[in-house]
Motif scaffolding. Structure first.
Motif, short mmCIF file in Angstrom:
data_model
loop_
_atom_site.label_atom_id
_atom_site.label_comp_id
_atom_site.label_asym_id
_atom_site.label_seq_id
_atom_site.Cartn_x
_atom_site.Cartn_y
_atom_site.Cartn_z
N SER A 183 39.62 39.30 41.89
CA SER A 183 39.69 40.55 42.66
C SER A 183 38.39 40.83 43.40
O SER A 183 38.36 41.66 44.31
CB SER A 183 40.02 41.72 41.73
OG SER A 183 38.98 41.96 40.81
N HIS A 225 36.83 38.52 45.16
CA HIS A 225 36.67 37.56 46.26
C HIS A 225 36.66 38.23 47.63
O HIS A 225 35.85 37.87 48.49
CB HIS A 225 37.78 36.50 46.19
CG HIS A 225 37.61 35.55 45.06
ND1 HIS A 225 38.42 34.45 44.88
CD2 HIS A 225 36.71 35.51 44.04
CE1 HIS A 225 38.03 33.78 43.80
NE2 HIS A 225 37.01 34.41 43.28
N ASP A 258 36.00 37.25 38.48
CA ASP A 258 37.29 37.92 38.68
C ASP A 258 37.75 37.71 40.13
O ASP A 258 37.03 38.06 41.07
CB ASP A 258 37.10 39.41 38.39
CG ASP A 258 38.43 40.18 38.41
OD1 ASP A 258 39.36 39.73 39.10
OD2 ASP A 258 38.50 41.23 37.74
#
Length: 288
Positions: A70, A72, A68
């Motif tokens: 998000s 990172h 996902d």
């Protein structure tokens, strides 16, 4: 793929040479990369950290699992924490140029304190390593992790506390743990599983608070806590005076006839403050 530029100096080659001491680490010193196992919201993620720059101009590429997007920002933040990319090695180097450690800071120029991949790993590893030679300590740790941890893309993750809490002393004795070490690690993991010890809360606590909290647990003494503060949490101003390796390093560096006394070592500390942890690391490196 993410590119990270940081301020130099930062000697990633010396980082890799130290990480290579641990057989659990997956890395390539020639190609200049290491694969890092981290957990985000308990999800295991492997991050390949590839060095592209030089010691003076460090540049890194982070290759992430297909996850996902998000995650990172959290992944990059964790990698920056582990590799201490927000610490100015230039300021530390310049500080020690005015001290009697300037020679070893020149020899190991730009070497950062790279952290264990999680404070729980650091605690477990320190307990395992107590009173063992380094080679067998790493062997025993590898047995523990490869038996009860998990593997992803060729990289090993330490077992979670809830996994270790369910083990028996006999399980770990079969790996050549002593009875006491097995009890220490299992009991500690049970306390974490019960919520009596919150590992993540340690990030926000002072060194003194952590020392007080962790000393309550069997098998965790001052040496273990100092190592966790240094290599698990990245505290900058720790100096384990009782460490024999540091004593031998000072004896060699200053060409003393015998190891320095506690009082002699305490007299040296004000000159190295507030970067005592880096004095410790570079003294260890000088005799490795």
């Amino acid at each position: 793929m993410h590119t990270v530029n940081i301020q130099g100096p930062y000697n990633f080659d010396l980082v890799l040479s130290r990480l290579a001491l641990d057989p659990l680490h997956v890395l390539d010193k020639e190609e200049r990369w290491v694969k890092v196992p981290i957990r985000i919201y308990n999800q295991p993620i492997v991050v390949k950290v590839q060095a592209d720059g030089t010691t003076e101009n460090p540049v890194f590429r982070l290759e992430l699992d297909e996850i996902d997007p998000s995650f990172h920002v959290l992944i990059i933040k964790e990698i920056r924490r582990i590799f201490r990319w927000d610490v100015s090695m230039l300021a530390i180097h310049e500080h020690f140029q005015k001290t009697n450690l300037n020679q070893i800071f020149d020899q190991h120029y730009g070497t950062p304190i790279v952290l264990d991949f999680h404070p729980y790993n650091s605690l477990v590893q320190c307990i395992i390593h107590q009173q063992l030679n380094l080679k067998f300590a790493f062997t025993l740790t590898k047995r523990f992790v490869t038996t009860y941890g998990s593997e992803k893309n060729g990289v090993w993750f330490y077992p979670l506390p809830e996994t270790v809490a369910k083990l028996t002393v006999e399980d770990l004795r079969a790996l050549q743990f002593t009875t006491r070490k097995a009890e220490y690690i299992i009991d500690l993991s049970k306390e974490i599983e019960k919520g009596n010890l919150n590992i993540d809360s340690l990030y926000e606590k002072s060194d003194e608070e952590i020392m007080t909290e962790l000393l309550r647990y069997r098998g965790i003494g001052q040496w273990t806590i100092q190592n966790v503060l240094l290599f698990g949490l990245g505290r900058n101003n720790l100096f384990p005076i009782a460490d024999i390796g540091i004593q031998n390093a000072i004896k060699k560096l200053l060409q003393l006839e015998q190891k320095p006394t506690k009082e002699e070592m305490e007299a040296m500390l004000p000159e190295w403050h507030p970067y005592l942890s880096y004095a410790s690391l570079y003294l260890w490196r000088s005799i490795e």
